[in-house]
Structure formats: C-alpha cells, structure tokens
Write an enzyme that holds these catalytic residues in place. Structure first.
Site, short mmCIF file in Angstrom:
data_model
loop_
_atom_site.label_atom_id
_atom_site.label_comp_id
_atom_site.label_asym_id
_atom_site.label_seq_id
_atom_site.Cartn_x
_atom_site.Cartn_y
_atom_site.Cartn_z
N ASP A 248 -9.94 2.83 3.81
CA ASP A 248 -9.42 1.82 4.72
C ASP A 248 -9.94 2.15 6.12
OD1 ASP A 248 -7.54 -0.45 5.43
OD2 ASP A 248 -6.71 1.16 6.67
N GLU A 332 -13.63 -2.38 2.26
CA GLU A 332 -13.33 -3.79 2.48
C GLU A 332 -14.45 -4.43 3.27
OE1 GLU A 332 -9.65 -6.57 4.23
OE2 GLU A 332 -9.71 -4.40 4.55
N CYS A 394 2.10 -4.48 -1.93
CA CYS A 394 2.76 -3.23 -2.30
C CYS A 394 1.94 -2.56 -3.40
CB CYS A 394 4.19 -3.49 -2.78
SG CYS A 394 5.03 -2.01 -3.43
N CYS A 397 4.40 -2.14 -6.86
CA CYS A 397 4.75 -3.27 -7.72
C CYS A 397 3.84 -4.48 -7.53
CB CYS A 397 6.20 -3.69 -7.47
SG CYS A 397 6.51 -4.32 -5.80
N CYS A 413 8.93 -2.19 0.93
CA CYS A 413 8.76 -3.32 0.03
C CYS A 413 10.13 -3.92 -0.28
CB CYS A 413 8.07 -2.87 -1.26
SG CYS A 413 7.88 -4.18 -2.50
N ASP A 423 -1.90 2.34 6.39
CA ASP A 423 -3.30 2.54 6.07
C ASP A 423 -3.48 3.14 4.68
OD1 ASP A 423 -3.90 1.54 8.55
OD2 ASP A 423 -4.09 3.50 9.51
#
Length: 467
Positions: A248, A332, A394, A397, A413, A423
């Site tokens: 990240d 990314e 999250c 989940c 969450c 991060d």
C-alpha cells in the site's frame, strides 16, 4: 444551402515529391546503391534468451574531453531541431513527407554549408542518432501514443549523446573482466571511468550514452545484452502456494506491507526545504548572466542531485529486497498524474503541499523498478484496479464500509467489529485481490506456458474480474 467542404490537400508523391525534395528543400538524391530498392531501417533484434540491461558509471573527463563533450551535447540538439523544422515545413508548405533517410542526406548538406563546420567536429553516429530519435518521436505521434514532437531547448533538456558500436572503441581489461578502456569517437584518450561494478565478462557494449547532469557530473550509461538467471521460486512455508506481498503506497509511510512492516517516508524535499529556499533566495539576488549566478545555480543543482541520489538508492534497495523475498507482488494502480493536477481555487495551498509530497514519494519510480525487476528475475507484479476499495473494505469479513477521511488512521468494522489499521488493512486487501487475479490468470494459461511478469486488472477480460 450548405457549402461543400473543401477537400484536404493530398500528399505529394512520386516524381513531383522527388523534385520538391531536391530543388526546394535541398535534399540530395540517393546516390549510393541507386540500382537497389530502399529497405526500411529495422531495429537491431536482441539475442534470444538475453535481456537488455543498463549499467551506469561516473567518469571524470579531462579539460579537453569536457570541452569536446560540451560541443557534442549541443550538436544533436541542433540537428534534432533542424530535422523537425525540415519535416514540419515540408509537410505544411509542400505536402511532402520526409523520412529518416532524407534527413540523413540533408545532414550531409548541413555539414558542408558555410559557418556550420562545427558539425564535422562531432561524431556522425551521434548526429544520426538524434535524427533517429526524431523519427521515433514521429512514429509514436502517428500511432497516437504521444504528442507532436517538441523543440529541444538548451537548459530545458538533458545534455546527452548516444554512441552506437561504430562510435566508440571498447578494450576489455584481461586482468579485471567486465572493465576496460572506453574511447569515444573524435577523442584519442580513453575516459576515466570509475567501475563501481563490472560489466558481464566478454560482452561488448551495444550502445553508450554520455550524460551531464545539472550539477556538472558526467555519467556513462552502458547498454549490454546479458542472460539474467531467474531467482528460485518462493513458496509459503510448508505449502506449494507462491509467497505474495501486498504493498500500500502512501504518504504517512512510503510503503506499508501486509505484515504491518513499513518503509518510512524520507521526506527529502521537506528535509532540505530550508536549505533549498535559502539557495533560491541567493540565486534571486545575483545579477543575470554573472559568474556568481552561475555558481549559485550549480549549488542548487548539486543539492537536488543529492536528493535524487538518496531517493533512488533507497528505492533500489527496497525493491530488490521485495523481489528476492516474494514470488508475487501486488500494488494498486494509482493515478499519479490525476492526483498531481494543478491546485486552483479554495484550498490550493493545501493541494500544492499534497502534490509536493506525492512528487517527493516517487511512487512511479518505485513501480517502474518493481516492473523490470520482476521481468528479470521470474517474479509477477499484479496491478490492481484503481477503483478497488482497498481502504474501505474489511479484510476480515470483506464488508465494504463508508468513505474514510485521510486523517482517519484506524477504524472499526460495523459488521464483525474488527479493528483495522488503515494502511495495513489496505495492503492485506490488495494482496488477497492480487492473488485472486493471479490464480485466474494461471488457471487460464495453456500447459507449459510461463506466468507473465505483469498482470494488470484493467487489461483482463470481465470474466477474470468477476468474483
């Protein structure tokens, strides 16, 4: 009643085009091998199983060599601009297309003109390479992959000269394989090169690029073709699954990995900001054209060179470690150019500070190094789509939460109650998404075909992107 539109002027070809080139543009006819058919220039293909790699060294020229190189740096820039003016004028005024071969013949005429004898003091291979770069720029423009070629201006473009194999002499040192004597065309004394690491033994350089940066330092970039052995595969301990890491990229920490480790942001522009501001004020007080102003500019250039050297060394060591320790690397697809748009209107000062921090982070350089190192050493770089909600999702989940402000570093969450560090949670989500795309690409490959070194989510079909 609507007037009929005028037809665009057609391209002039054949005997009329030859007459315009000879009589109007001053381009001599092709005299050598007139009976042969002109064959388009083809790129030199590299040997099978080899990779092109550039080694960069610093060298210290003698006063005579420095003076000759200064003239050499200016000549390709002038030839590039003259070739651009010739090709643009021929099309705009006469609708005649001029290619690389015609500009090379025009170069012969330019050398013979009165007052341009200084062109003969520069190696012809360097001047022809400038015309080749111009031809490549036009090819990219015609393919609509780049803008129209622009003029080169002294002080705005890099001082460099490209020498092909006929433009230099290489003598390898038998006592120290991979090092030797490099003598450039139009020079009789070899360069004083500091061989910080040897070249592949027995390899003759394919091309040399001599550069001078704003700080006055001279560098020699040597392009060679060598066989780079891929690194052994890295698997998760006790399994046959490839080891993956999610990265990240940010500003609080330059890089955050999925295991929670981080690479601190050096913030070099901020670290040297006060010194840079002081040097800039000193430069502003100097009289234009004076020797003191030139010295002040050199001090600023040396400071920027120091910043660039530290940044490149940091990123090079970090990316090499990542490639050695992991089989799959996931990042990314960040829209850096979009994030660094000019600041306007309300909050422009804050936006300008943000753009400076992004520029100082050098995300593009980090991804560039990961890309070519993965191709060299048999690794895979997965670039996840920029719209993937890595921060809001999250990792426990997979519930997509609300948008988070940049100042929010931890969040909980609402579904499972897991506490996430911003991060690290994004890095874990990137790793999971990257491995999902990696698995789909591997499953779709024919038997025996290697995994590609680069996987972009934006280039995959919709079936591969579906959950």
């Amino acid at each position: 009643m609507a007037q009929p539109s005028e037809e665009a002027p057609r391209r002039v070809v054949g005997a009329e085009a030859k007459r315009v080139k000879r009589d109007v543009l001053g381009i001599a006819d092709r005299r050598k091998h007139q009976g042969r058919v002109a064959i388009p220039v083809q790129r030199r293909a590299k040997e099978a199983g080899t990779q092109q790699r550039v080694y960069r060294y610093r060298f210290y020229p003698t006063p005579d060599q420095a003076e000759q190189l200064s003239r050499t740096f200016g000549a390709p820039r002038w030839v590039y601009n003259e070739g651009l003016a010739l090709r643009a004028g021929a099309w705009e005024r006469h609708r005649v297309s001029v290619g690389f071969a015609e500009t090379c013949r025009a170069l012969t005429g330019w050398k013979r003109e009165e007052g341009r004898e200084w062109l003969r003091e520069v190696s012809s291979t360097v001047l022809q390479q400038a015309l080749r770069h111009l031809d490549e720029a036009f090819s990219r423009f015609f393919r609509q992959s780049a803008k129209y070629p622009r003029w080169k201006r002294k002080g705005r473009c890099r001082d460099s000269a490209v020498y092909v194999r006929t433009g230099f002499r290489w003598v390898e040192d038998p006592g120290r394989p991979g090092t030797g004597l490099v003598t450039l065309a139009k020079q009789s004394v070899p360069l004083d090169v500091r061989w910080s690491r040897p070249l592949p033994a027995g390899q003759v350089p394919v091309r040399l690029t001599v550069m001078r940066d704003r700080a006055g330092r001279f560098f020699l970039s040597v392009l060679v073709e060598e066989r780079i052995d891929p690194l052994p595969p890295v698997f998760v301990a006790g399994t046959s699954a490839p080891k993956a890491v999610g990265l990240d990229l940010g500003l609080a920490s330059l890089v955050t990995l999925d295991d929670g480790s981080t690479l601190a942001h050096p913030r070099l522009l901020k670290k040297y900001g006060d010194e840079l501001a002081r040097r800039q004020r000193e430069l502003h007080r100097k009289e234009r054209g004076s020797a003191n102003r030139r010295k002040a500019r050199e001090r600023i250039a040396r400071l920027y060179a120091r910043i660039g050297d530290v940044r490149r060394d940091l990123l090079d060591q970090f990316t090499t470690r990542l490639v050695r320790e992991n089989q799959v690397l996931v990042v990314e697809d960040l829209p850096v150019s979009h994030l660094m748009r000019p600041a306007r209107g309300k909050g422009r000062r804050r936006k300008a500070k943000l753009s400076q921090a992004i520029r100082d982070a050098a995300w593009g350089e980090l991804v560039r190094q990961l890309r070519y190192k993965c191709a060299w050493y048999g690794r895979t770089l997965v670039v996840v789509d920029r719209f993937f909600p890595s921060t809001r999702r999250c990792s426990a989940c997979h519930t997509k939460g609300p948008r988070l402000d940049v100042s929010v570093r931890e969040w909980v969450c609402a579904e499972c109650g897991a506490v996430h560090e911003r991060d690290r949670n994004a890095a874990v989500n990137l790793r999971d998404e990257g491995m999902r795309l990696y698995g789909r690409v591997v499953d779709s490959l024919p038997p025996g075909r290697p995994v590609p070194s680069l996987i972009r989510a934006s280039e995959l079909p919709e079936a591969a992107l579906a959950s």
